[in-house]
Write a protein that holds these residues in place. Structure first.
Motif, PDB file in Angstrom:
ATOM      1  N   TYR A 173       8.396   2.915   3.128  1.00 36.40           N
ATOM      2  CA  TYR A 173       7.697   2.545   2.073  1.00 36.40           C
ATOM      3  C   TYR A 173       7.375   3.823   1.106  1.00 36.40           C
ATOM      4  O   TYR A 173       6.950   4.584   1.609  1.00 36.40           O
ATOM      5  N   VAL A 174       7.475   3.330   0.035  1.00 39.36           N
ATOM      6  CA  VAL A 174       6.961   4.519  -1.148  1.00 39.36           C
ATOM      7  C   VAL A 174       6.035   4.210  -1.891  1.00 39.36           C
ATOM      8  O   VAL A 174       5.535   4.925  -2.454  1.00 39.36           O
ATOM      9  N   SER A 175       5.589   2.883  -1.933  1.00 41.18           N
ATOM     10  CA  SER A 175       4.384   2.512  -2.713  1.00 41.18           C
ATOM     11  C   SER A 175       3.950   0.987  -2.330  1.00 41.18           C
ATOM     12  O   SER A 175       4.497   0.544  -1.266  1.00 41.18           O
ATOM     13  N   ASP A 176       3.239   0.434  -2.863  1.00 40.40           N
ATOM     14  CA  ASP A 176       2.550  -1.000  -2.687  1.00 40.40           C
ATOM     15  C   ASP A 176       2.600  -1.454  -4.105  1.00 40.40           C
ATOM     16  O   ASP A 176       2.838  -0.787  -5.255  1.00 40.40           O
ATOM     17  N   ILE A 177       2.432  -2.734  -4.028  1.00 39.96           N
ATOM     18  CA  ILE A 177       2.525  -3.493  -5.471  1.00 39.96           C
ATOM     19  C   ILE A 177       1.203  -3.069  -6.389  1.00 39.96           C
ATOM     20  O   ILE A 177       1.585  -2.860  -7.676  1.00 39.96           O
ATOM     21  N   SER A 178       0.198  -2.591  -5.843  1.00 42.29           N
ATOM     22  CA  SER A 178      -0.815  -2.184  -6.735  1.00 42.29           C
ATOM     23  C   SER A 178      -0.628  -0.876  -7.333  1.00 42.29           C
ATOM     24  O   SER A 178      -0.868  -0.417  -8.642  1.00 42.29           O
ATOM     25  N   HIS A 179       0.185  -0.089  -6.893  1.00 44.06           N
ATOM     26  CA  HIS A 179       0.618   1.329  -7.333  1.00 44.06           C
ATOM     27  C   HIS A 179       2.111   1.583  -7.581  1.00 44.06           C
ATOM     28  O   HIS A 179       2.447   2.628  -7.635  1.00 44.06           O
ATOM     29  N   ILE A 180       2.514   0.381  -7.839  1.00 48.97           N
ATOM     30  CA  ILE A 180       4.119   0.763  -8.223  1.00 48.97           C
ATOM     31  C   ILE A 180       4.283   1.245  -9.399  1.00 48.97           C
ATOM     32  O   ILE A 180       5.141   2.174  -9.804  1.00 48.97           O
ATOM     33  N   GLY A 181       3.258   1.113 -10.507  1.00 51.79           N
ATOM     34  CA  GLY A 181       3.394   1.769 -11.884  1.00 51.79           C
ATOM     35  C   GLY A 181       3.347   3.426 -11.748  1.00 51.79           C
ATOM     36  O   GLY A 181       3.908   4.080 -12.217  1.00 51.79           O
ATOM     37  N   ASP A 182       2.491   3.698 -10.817  1.00 53.49           N
ATOM     38  CA  ASP A 182       2.234   5.295 -10.539  1.00 53.49           C
ATOM     39  C   ASP A 182       3.531   5.655  -9.976  1.00 53.49           C
ATOM     40  O   ASP A 182       3.650   6.790 -10.408  1.00 53.49           O
ATOM     41  N   TYR A 183       4.120   4.885  -9.021  1.00 55.79           N
ATOM     42  CA  TYR A 183       5.142   5.614  -8.471  1.00 55.79           C
ATOM     43  C   TYR A 183       6.515   5.618  -9.592  1.00 55.79           C
ATOM     44  O   TYR A 183       7.227   6.678  -9.618  1.00 55.79           O
ATOM     45  N   MET A 184       6.616   4.634 -10.534  1.00 55.62           N
ATOM     46  CA  MET A 184       7.610   4.694 -11.617  1.00 55.62           C
ATOM     47  C   MET A 184       7.461   5.685 -12.612  1.00 55.62           C
ATOM     48  O   MET A 184       8.097   6.033 -13.356  1.00 55.62           O
ATOM     49  N   ASN A 185       6.165   6.158 -12.769  1.00 51.10           N
ATOM     50  CA  ASN A 185       5.631   7.375 -13.564  1.00 51.10           C
ATOM     51  C   ASN A 185       6.165   8.474 -13.273  1.00 51.10           C
ATOM     52  O   ASN A 185       6.601   9.374 -14.107  1.00 51.10           O
ATOM     53  N   GLU A 186       6.300   8.825 -11.979  1.00 51.21           N
ATOM     54  CA  GLU A 186       6.907   9.964 -11.539  1.00 51.21           C
ATOM     55  C   GLU A 186       8.517   9.994 -11.076  1.00 51.21           C
ATOM     56  O   GLU A 186       9.157  10.940 -10.883  1.00 51.21           O
ATOM     57  N   ASN A 187       9.056   8.730 -10.791  1.00 52.30           N
ATOM     58  CA  ASN A 187      10.288   8.740 -10.381  1.00 52.30           C
ATOM     59  C   ASN A 187      11.164   7.557 -11.138  1.00 52.30           C
ATOM     60  O   ASN A 187      10.567   6.625 -11.720  1.00 52.30           O
ATOM     61  N   HIS A 188      12.429   7.953 -11.496  1.00 55.42           N
ATOM     62  CA  HIS A 188      13.094   7.104 -12.213  1.00 55.42           C
ATOM     63  C   HIS A 188      13.588   5.910 -11.720  1.00 55.42           C
ATOM     64  O   HIS A 188      14.133   5.971 -10.124  1.00 55.42           O
TER      65      HIS A 188
END
Length: 457
Positions: A182-197
């Protein structure tokens, strides 16, 4: 260097050798009176060997193919100059037949010209191929049940489809049975996409059959009747969606648009290729005149190449004629009305959008389209993303030199919320209603429409 870069490097190497060979052989055939002799072949093999030594020392084919096109062309030209200088010195030092002089001059002129032209074409085709879905897509997978693992196994087992699964997004606390990390969860998916394409998110959710549906299936099976189940996708996705089948997995493409159709996309690509090629050919004399005027008017480079955000949110450099004394390379300071930085020549170029014409080179290389949403600076893109709902949808496809928003008067400043909303609404309408005739209409309005240039400064 990855496999794709190795392939491109090998292709460019082979093509440059073919170009060198054709130029030399044609120079001998057309400008040397006698037919081919032993010395001609010795010179040819010597030139080929010398070219290999030069390009290896300059690492012409070992650099990243994702670098700027200009860097690749400049490096190629420098290699050509070294080859021609060494060839010329060899001609002066050693004894050559008198009729060999014209062939040397023809080769010295022809090889750089033909080489640059063919390099432009090859790099354009490579970029166009890579920008149209033939590169790997970075994908996140989320959902519940065994379907998540099926998606992971299927796309990992079929790398030719171009899906690079970066990891799972935890859908709920029960989602603990997946094979990938897992790289993230539903609540923090936006944070992951801010740092990763991320290009796509695959949501794999099973449709839970109620007891009534199971009962219907059981009765139908007993009587040998077929059952067709119609899931209510419209309730969630609206009208614009398409079901795509990969192996035994059904995927729903949310927000389906005309250019998602392969034939439509191919037609637009062909149109862009032909239009930009003709435009660059016929505008070349005008470009030369403009370049001279810019140099005479103020000091500085002829072109201004700022970074803009393109398809899938990827940055690229656009070609523009320089219209200011100083340019904002950071991409924060917008042009103002009566901006003191604008030069005398620049005022004319900006008034009639002539400064944008070099972007036909971006179209030729597959980074832009003739018609599409205008590319914004990274800073402005971030402002729009926060202020306008669903703004990033406009990055599904390539940006354009001109667009539906521009011909309807929504160009220039984007200081108010209305200006931002109107520009996005027009861009979205264009993407949802694309046709070749619409592109032609927009090009016509760009040249002859009254609204197009009303807000230019």
């Amino acid at each position: 260097m990855d496999n794709s870069n190795k392939f491109v490097s090998g292709l460019l190497l082979v093509w440059d050798v073919i170009t060198l060979s054709l130029t030399f052989l044609l120079s001998i055939s057309l400008f040397k009176e006698n037919s081919f002799q032993v010395m001609d072949w010795l010179v040819f093999f010597g030139l080929t060997t010398l070219w290999f030594v030069i390009v290896l020392s300059r690492k012409l084919y070992l650099s990243d193919m994702g670098q700027d096109v200009s860097s690749r062309i400049v490096n190629f030209l420098k290699s050509c100059i070294i080859l021609i200088v060494l060839f010329g010195l060899t001609y002066l030092i050693f004894t050559f037949p008198p009729n060999f002089r014209n062939a040397v001059i023809a080769f010295s002129i022809g090889f750089p010209l033909l080489g640059v032209t063919t390099n432009f074409i090859i790099i354009s085709l490579i970029n166009r191929w890579g920008n149209n879905g033939n590169r790997h897509k970075d994908v996140l997978v989320t959902g519940m049940g065994n379907m998540v693992n099926q998606v992971n196994h299927y796309f990992n087992g079929h790398p030719n489809l171009g899906y690079n699964i970066k990891g799972f997004v935890k859908y709920s606390e029960k989602s603990t049975d997946n094979d990938a990390q897992y790289v993230s969860d539903i609540s923090h998916i936006g944070d992951y996409m801010n740092e990763n394409h991320v290009d796509e998110i695959i949501v794999a959710l099973p449709i839970k059959c109620s007891k009534k549906i199971k009962s219907i299936l059981k009765t139908a099976d007993y009587h040998g009747a077929r059952v067709r189940f119609i899931p209510d996708y419209k309730e969630v996705l609206g009208e614009d969606y398409k079901v795509i089948r990969h192996g035994k997995i059904d995927m729903i493409n949310a927000r389906q648009m005309p250019l998602d159709n392969k034939l439509s996309n191919f037609i637009k690509e062909c149109f862009d290729w032909c239009f930009s090629s003709l435009a660059l050919l016929f505008l070349a004399p005008l470009f030369l005149i403009i370049a001279i005027l810019i140099k005479m008017d103020s000091t500085g480079p002829v072109f201004y190449c700022p970074v803009r955000i393109g398809k899938a949110g990827r940055p690229f450099r656009v070609f523009k004629f320089r219209t200011m004394v100083t340019n904002d390379n950071a991409g924060i300071s917008s042009t103002q009305f009566n901006d003191p930085r604008i030069t005398r020549v620049g005022k004319i170029l900006r008034k009639y959008s002539i400064d944008e014409l070099p972007q036909f080179a971006n179209v030729f290389f597959g980074e832009m389209s003739v018609v599409g949403p205008r590319p914004h600076r990274s800073y402005l893109n971030q402002q729009f993303q926060k202020a306008v709902d669903k703004y990033m949808v406009r990055h599904y496809f390539k940006p354009g030199i001109t667009g539906w928003a521009q011909v309807n008067g929504w160009r220039g400043p984007t200081e108010t919320q209305e200006q931002k909303q109107q520009r996005f609404r027009h861009d979205l309408w264009y993407l949802e209603n694309w046709s070749l005739w619409l592109d032609i209409r927009i090009i016509w309005l760009t040249i002859f429409g009254k609204k197009t240039h009303s807000k230019a400064f």
